[in-house]
Motif scaffolding. Sequence first.
Motif, PDB file in Angstrom:
ATOM      1  N   VAL A   1       0.843  -1.250   0.398  1.00  0.00           N
ATOM      2  CA  VAL A   1       0.217   0.310   0.055  1.00  0.00           C
ATOM      3  C   VAL A   1       0.775   1.548   0.100  1.00  0.00           C
ATOM      4  O   VAL A   1       0.092   2.355  -0.047  1.00  0.00           O
ATOM      5  CB  VAL A   1      -1.034   0.133   1.213  1.00  0.00           C
ATOM      6  N   GLY A   2       2.428   1.406   0.381  1.00  0.00           N
ATOM      7  CA  GLY A   2       3.470   1.974   0.068  1.00  0.00           C
ATOM      8  C   GLY A   2       4.442   1.626  -0.809  1.00  0.00           C
ATOM      9  O   GLY A   2       4.637   0.723  -1.113  1.00  0.00           O
ATOM     10  N   HIS A   3       4.593   2.944  -1.363  1.00  0.00           N
ATOM     11  CA  HIS A   3       5.710   3.607  -1.928  1.00  0.00           C
ATOM     12  C   HIS A   3       6.707   4.599  -1.561  1.00  0.00           C
ATOM     13  O   HIS A   3       6.447   5.378  -1.672  1.00  0.00           O
ATOM     14  CB  HIS A   3       5.355   3.692  -3.427  1.00  0.00           C
ATOM     15  N   ARG A   4       8.370   3.810  -1.847  1.00  0.00           N
ATOM     16  CA  ARG A   4       9.306   4.941  -2.136  1.00  0.00           C
ATOM     17  C   ARG A   4       9.938   4.738  -3.605  1.00  0.00           C
ATOM     18  O   ARG A   4      10.469   3.327  -3.456  1.00  0.00           O
ATOM     19  CB  ARG A   4      10.767   4.644  -0.958  1.00  0.00           C
ATOM     20  N   SER A   5      10.285   5.884  -3.792  1.00  0.00           N
ATOM     21  CA  SER A   5      11.156   5.973  -5.126  1.00  0.00           C
ATOM     22  C   SER A   5      12.368   5.523  -4.849  1.00  0.00           C
ATOM     23  O   SER A   5      13.242   6.570  -4.277  1.00  0.00           O
ATOM     24  CB  SER A   5      11.050   7.463  -5.937  1.00  0.00           C
ATOM     25  N   PRO A   6      13.215   4.786  -5.709  1.00  0.00           N
ATOM     26  CA  PRO A   6      14.546   4.534  -5.866  1.00  0.00           C
ATOM     27  C   PRO A   6      15.045   5.959  -5.742  1.00  0.00           C
ATOM     28  O   PRO A   6      14.583   6.572  -7.044  1.00  0.00           O
ATOM     29  CB  PRO A   6      14.919   3.809  -6.594  1.00  0.00           C
ATOM     30  N   LEU A   7      16.447   5.730  -4.935  1.00  0.00           N
ATOM     31  CA  LEU A   7      17.230   7.034  -5.686  1.00  0.00           C
ATOM     32  C   LEU A   7      16.788   8.079  -5.300  1.00  0.00           C
ATOM     33  O   LEU A   7      17.561   9.401  -5.736  1.00  0.00           O
ATOM     34  CB  LEU A   7      18.232   6.667  -6.801  1.00  0.00           C
ATOM     35  N   SER A   8      15.436   8.189  -4.324  1.00  0.00           N
ATOM     36  CA  SER A   8      14.871  10.029  -4.469  1.00  0.00           C
ATOM     37  C   SER A   8      14.479  10.486  -5.746  1.00  0.00           C
ATOM     38  O   SER A   8      14.956  11.617  -5.781  1.00  0.00           O
ATOM     39  CB  SER A   8      15.977  11.019  -3.640  1.00  0.00           C
ATOM     40  N   SER A   9      14.303   9.310  -6.718  1.00  0.00           N
ATOM     41  CA  SER A   9      13.648   9.477  -8.346  1.00  0.00           C
ATOM     42  C   SER A   9      12.790   9.428  -8.416  1.00  0.00           C
ATOM     43  O   SER A   9      12.137   9.248  -9.624  1.00  0.00           O
ATOM     44  CB  SER A   9      15.238   9.331  -8.903  1.00  0.00           C
ATOM     45  N   PRO A  10      11.626  10.144  -8.273  1.00  0.00           N
ATOM     46  CA  PRO A  10       9.991  10.015  -8.518  1.00  0.00           C
ATOM     47  C   PRO A  10      10.127  10.891  -9.934  1.00  0.00           C
ATOM     48  O   PRO A  10      10.588  11.948 -10.361  1.00  0.00           O
ATOM     49  CB  PRO A  10       9.072  10.695  -7.341  1.00  0.00           C
ATOM     50  N   SER A  11       9.042   9.997 -11.055  1.00  0.00           N
ATOM     51  CA  SER A  11       8.840  10.960 -12.544  1.00  0.00           C
ATOM     52  C   SER A  11       7.622  12.276 -11.594  1.00  0.00           C
ATOM     53  O   SER A  11       6.733  11.607 -10.688  1.00  0.00           O
ATOM     54  CB  SER A  11       8.416  10.298 -13.197  1.00  0.00           C
ATOM     55  N   VAL A  12       7.587  13.037 -12.711  1.00  0.00           N
ATOM     56  CA  VAL A  12       5.701  13.182 -12.473  1.00  0.00           C
ATOM     57  C   VAL A  12       4.667  12.962 -12.748  1.00  0.00           C
ATOM     58  O   VAL A  12       3.831  13.178 -12.220  1.00  0.00           O
ATOM     59  CB  VAL A  12       5.842  14.636 -13.361  1.00  0.00           C
ATOM     60  N   ARG A  13       5.197  11.692 -12.868  1.00  0.00           N
ATOM     61  CA  ARG A  13       3.781  10.815 -12.739  1.00  0.00           C
ATOM     62  C   ARG A  13       3.478   9.976 -12.106  1.00  0.00           C
ATOM     63  O   ARG A  13       2.709   8.991 -11.422  1.00  0.00           O
ATOM     64  CB  ARG A  13       4.261   9.578 -14.524  1.00  0.00           C
ATOM     65  N   THR A  14       4.345   9.807 -10.976  1.00  0.00           N
ATOM     66  CA  THR A  14       4.709   9.153 -10.027  1.00  0.00           C
ATOM     67  C   THR A  14       3.474   9.275  -9.600  1.00  0.00           C
ATOM     68  O   THR A  14       2.760   7.403  -8.811  1.00  0.00           O
ATOM     69  CB  THR A  14       6.165   8.690  -9.889  1.00  0.00           C
ATOM     70  N   ALA A  15       3.489   9.558  -8.625  1.00  0.00           N
ATOM     71  CA  ALA A  15       1.872   9.667  -7.652  1.00  0.00           C
ATOM     72  C   ALA A  15       1.203   9.398  -8.227  1.00  0.00           C
ATOM     73  O   ALA A  15       0.039   8.483  -7.584  1.00  0.00           O
ATOM     74  CB  ALA A  15       2.159  11.031  -7.290  1.00  0.00           C
ATOM     75  N   ASN A  16       0.487   9.886  -9.187  1.00  0.00           N
ATOM     76  CA  ASN A  16      -0.901   9.817  -9.919  1.00  0.00           C
ATOM     77  C   ASN A  16      -0.292   7.845 -10.376  1.00  0.00           C
ATOM     78  O   ASN A  16      -1.837   7.076  -9.850  1.00  0.00           O
ATOM     79  CB  ASN A  16      -0.005  10.246 -11.225  1.00  0.00           C
ATOM     80  N   MET A  17       0.106   7.536 -10.744  1.00  0.00           N
ATOM     81  CA  MET A  17       0.429   6.039 -10.796  1.00  0.00           C
ATOM     82  C   MET A  17       0.235   4.728  -9.219  1.00  0.00           C
ATOM     83  O   MET A  17      -0.291   4.429  -9.620  1.00  0.00           O
ATOM     84  CB  MET A  17       1.811   5.780 -11.319  1.00  0.00           C
ATOM     85  N   LEU A  18       0.326   5.563  -8.802  1.00  0.00           N
ATOM     86  CA  LEU A  18       0.572   5.131  -7.437  1.00  0.00           C
ATOM     87  C   LEU A  18      -1.466   5.535  -6.977  1.00  0.00           C
ATOM     88  O   LEU A  18      -1.829   4.507  -6.683  1.00  0.00           O
ATOM     89  CB  LEU A  18       1.220   5.468  -6.701  1.00  0.00           C
TER      90      LEU A  18
END
Length: 285
Positions: A115-132
């Motif tokens: 139910v949770g996510h952390r982007s590797p290398l502190s490198s989310p894209s602008v799409r990541t949160a939407n996908m989650l």
Amino acid sequence: MVLTFDVDAESCVLAEDAKYADHPGVMSHQAYGPQVGVPRILALLAEFNIKATFFVPGRTADTWPHVVEAIAAEGHEIAHHSYAHRRLVDMSADEERRDFDDAMAALGRLGIVPVGHRSPLSSPSVRTANMLAQHGFRYQSTLMDDDRPYLLDTTDGVLAELPPHWILDDFPQYAFLPDPVIGNAVESPRKALEVWSLEMAAMRDLGCLFVLCNHPFLSGRPSRVQALRELIGTTLDYGDVPILTAAEVAERVHADPESRHKRLHTTGTPADQRIGSEHSTSNIS
Ligand SMILES: [Zn+2]
């Protein structure tokens, strides 16, 4: 306090270059995490009867399934940390979605629904949160624009954000490897304990969320586990600092009507032109 452990194992060096798969020295350095670090950390958590959150790349789940199962069997939370531990911000939309799905499948094979996510290398894209949000995730622990949790509004739903920061990460303290270079630090655990204890005391005064991010291949070493034991003991001695999993904190943030709302903050194209767009690029100057 939330104790998080990113079980990167081999994934973070293989993301640098696949050639390291045939480098027994590097592979052994990374294998220390699942082989020695994780069991030692699990024993420490059991000593205090506290639960933690383990962010597990799909590649780790496929390579070390019994280790991930052992973590889950002790009641700890397993969360999503990509499949290949590559920088999400550098991926195309298709690449990022494939990596995300591969990680879901790898965890799914072990019966885990994160139910949770952390982007590797502190490198989310602008799409990541939407996908989650599209996948029903409840939180991420990635963005560093705060030190208290908040709700991140996306066009696809709302996530709790549990902000980490490098000050509470073990990479600046302990990461050392000459090839590939992952860091040049072999600091005293006394110093790491001092940095983290001072931040805990100040965060407690201000009512912040303390999100420790440790990596078993780094922090599973004996004197470092001892420092972590002292940090947990000091925190429990306060008597008013609960130690929760990230998912537990996320549910509190969602349920709290006082929780603040934010949107993704970048400084390029206005966010409302980007959020939710599968076809956008990440060219942000
Ligand atoms: Zn990681």
